[in-house]
Design a protein around this motif. Sequence first.
Motif, PDB file in Angstrom:
ATOM      1  N   MET A   1       0.822  -1.203   0.000  1.00 59.02           N
ATOM      2  CA  MET A   1       0.000   0.000   0.000  1.00 59.02           C
ATOM      3  C   MET A   1       0.865   1.265   0.000  1.00 59.02           C
ATOM      4  O   MET A   1       0.442   2.279  -0.484  1.00 59.02           O
ATOM      5  N   LEU A   2       2.052   1.183   0.542  1.00 60.47           N
ATOM      6  CA  LEU A   2       2.892   2.371   0.639  1.00 60.47           C
ATOM      7  C   LEU A   2       3.934   2.437  -0.472  1.00 60.47           C
ATOM      8  O   LEU A   2       4.950   3.097  -0.318  1.00 60.47           O
ATOM      9  N   THR A   3       3.682   1.810  -1.596  1.00 60.63           N
ATOM     10  CA  THR A   3       4.688   1.743  -2.647  1.00 60.63           C
ATOM     11  C   THR A   3       5.082   3.106  -3.191  1.00 60.63           C
ATOM     12  O   THR A   3       6.210   3.303  -3.597  1.00 60.63           O
ATOM     13  N   ARG A   4       4.169   4.065  -3.193  1.00 57.98           N
ATOM     14  CA  ARG A   4       4.487   5.404  -3.688  1.00 57.98           C
ATOM     15  C   ARG A   4       4.686   6.413  -2.567  1.00 57.98           C
ATOM     16  O   ARG A   4       4.903   7.591  -2.818  1.00 57.98           O
ATOM     17  N   ALA A   5       4.598   5.973  -1.337  1.00 59.42           N
ATOM     18  CA  ALA A   5       4.736   6.889  -0.202  1.00 59.42           C
ATOM     19  C   ALA A   5       6.198   7.292  -0.028  1.00 59.42           C
ATOM     20  O   ALA A   5       7.102   6.493  -0.205  1.00 59.42           O
ATOM     21  N   ASP A   6       6.390   8.540   0.347  1.00 59.15           N
ATOM     22  CA  ASP A   6       7.726   9.109   0.511  1.00 59.15           C
ATOM     23  C   ASP A   6       7.915   9.509   1.981  1.00 59.15           C
ATOM     24  O   ASP A   6       7.303  10.482   2.441  1.00 59.15           O
ATOM     25  N   PRO A   7       8.746   8.775   2.719  1.00 59.49           N
ATOM     26  CA  PRO A   7       8.953   9.104   4.132  1.00 59.49           C
ATOM     27  C   PRO A   7       9.421  10.540   4.357  1.00 59.49           C
ATOM     28  O   PRO A   7       9.001  11.176   5.325  1.00 59.49           O
ATOM     29  N   SER A   8      10.247  11.084   3.466  1.00 56.46           N
ATOM     30  CA  SER A   8      10.710  12.463   3.666  1.00 56.46           C
ATOM     31  C   SER A   8       9.553  13.448   3.498  1.00 56.46           C
ATOM     32  O   SER A   8       9.485  14.459   4.195  1.00 56.46           O
ATOM     33  N   ARG A   9       8.630  13.151   2.604  1.00 55.54           N
ATOM     34  CA  ARG A   9       7.431  13.997   2.475  1.00 55.54           C
ATOM     35  C   ARG A   9       6.578  13.858   3.740  1.00 55.54           C
ATOM     36  O   ARG A   9       5.996  14.834   4.223  1.00 55.54           O
ATOM     37  N   GLY A  10       6.521  12.658   4.283  1.00 56.46           N
ATOM     38  CA  GLY A  10       5.778  12.439   5.521  1.00 56.46           C
ATOM     39  C   GLY A  10       6.337  13.250   6.670  1.00 56.46           C
ATOM     40  O   GLY A  10       5.591  13.848   7.450  1.00 56.46           O
ATOM     41  N   ARG A  11       7.658  13.313   6.757  1.00 54.92           N
ATOM     42  CA  ARG A  11       8.310  14.111   7.810  1.00 54.92           C
ATOM     43  C   ARG A  11       7.926  15.575   7.668  1.00 54.92           C
ATOM     44  O   ARG A  11       7.611  16.250   8.649  1.00 54.92           O
ATOM     45  N   THR A  12       7.930  16.083   6.457  1.00 53.16           N
ATOM     46  CA  THR A  12       7.536  17.475   6.204  1.00 53.16           C
ATOM     47  C   THR A  12       6.074  17.703   6.579  1.00 53.16           C
ATOM     48  O   THR A  12       5.732  18.714   7.202  1.00 53.16           O
ATOM     49  N   LEU A  13       5.216  16.771   6.218  1.00 51.89           N
ATOM     50  CA  LEU A  13       3.792  16.904   6.531  1.00 51.89           C
ATOM     51  C   LEU A  13       3.539  16.892   8.039  1.00 51.89           C
ATOM     52  O   LEU A  13       2.625  17.574   8.520  1.00 51.89           O
ATOM     53  N   ILE A  14       4.330  16.140   8.774  1.00 48.24           N
ATOM     54  CA  ILE A  14       4.176  16.096  10.233  1.00 48.24           C
ATOM     55  C   ILE A  14       4.322  17.501  10.814  1.00 48.24           C
ATOM     56  O   ILE A  14       3.596  17.879  11.730  1.00 48.24           O
ATOM     57  N   VAL A  15       5.226  18.273  10.260  1.00 51.77           N
ATOM     58  CA  VAL A  15       5.410  19.654  10.710  1.00 51.77           C
ATOM     59  C   VAL A  15       4.284  20.531  10.171  1.00 51.77           C
ATOM     60  O   VAL A  15       3.639  21.277  10.925  1.00 51.77           O
ATOM     61  N   GLU A  16       4.021  20.447   8.874  1.00 48.62           N
ATOM     62  CA  GLU A  16       3.012  21.304   8.229  1.00 48.62           C
ATOM     63  C   GLU A  16       1.618  21.120   8.821  1.00 48.62           C
ATOM     64  O   GLU A  16       0.864  22.083   8.956  1.00 48.62           O
TER      65      GLU A  16
END
Length: 96
Positions: A1-16
């Motif tokens: 399910m997470l094949t296109r997920a980007d952990p670095s984008r996730g880190r940014t979203l956690i802040v945003e």
Amino acid sequence: MLTRADPSRGRTLIVEKGCVACHVVPGVRAPVSFVGPPLDGLRQQAYVAGRWPNNVETLVRWLQDPPAMNPETAMPNVGLTSEEAEHITAYLLTLP
């Protein structure tokens, strides 16, 4: 399910999206807050929010709309899309 997920984008979203207002998130610089639990070691936990089996699908669903899963939770619905929730999940699952 997470094949296109980007952990670095996730880190940014956690802040945003303001997750750090309530949670300590390893790898994210922010003031320390203990409104919610710290999110380190999430992948080793047996349950999401102490109630549902900890797997990718449940975590994504929880992040998208916590009150829909548990109306008594203090965690708000911050309006994450499924893609955003997948990015955040990918980041959280990288944490030790």
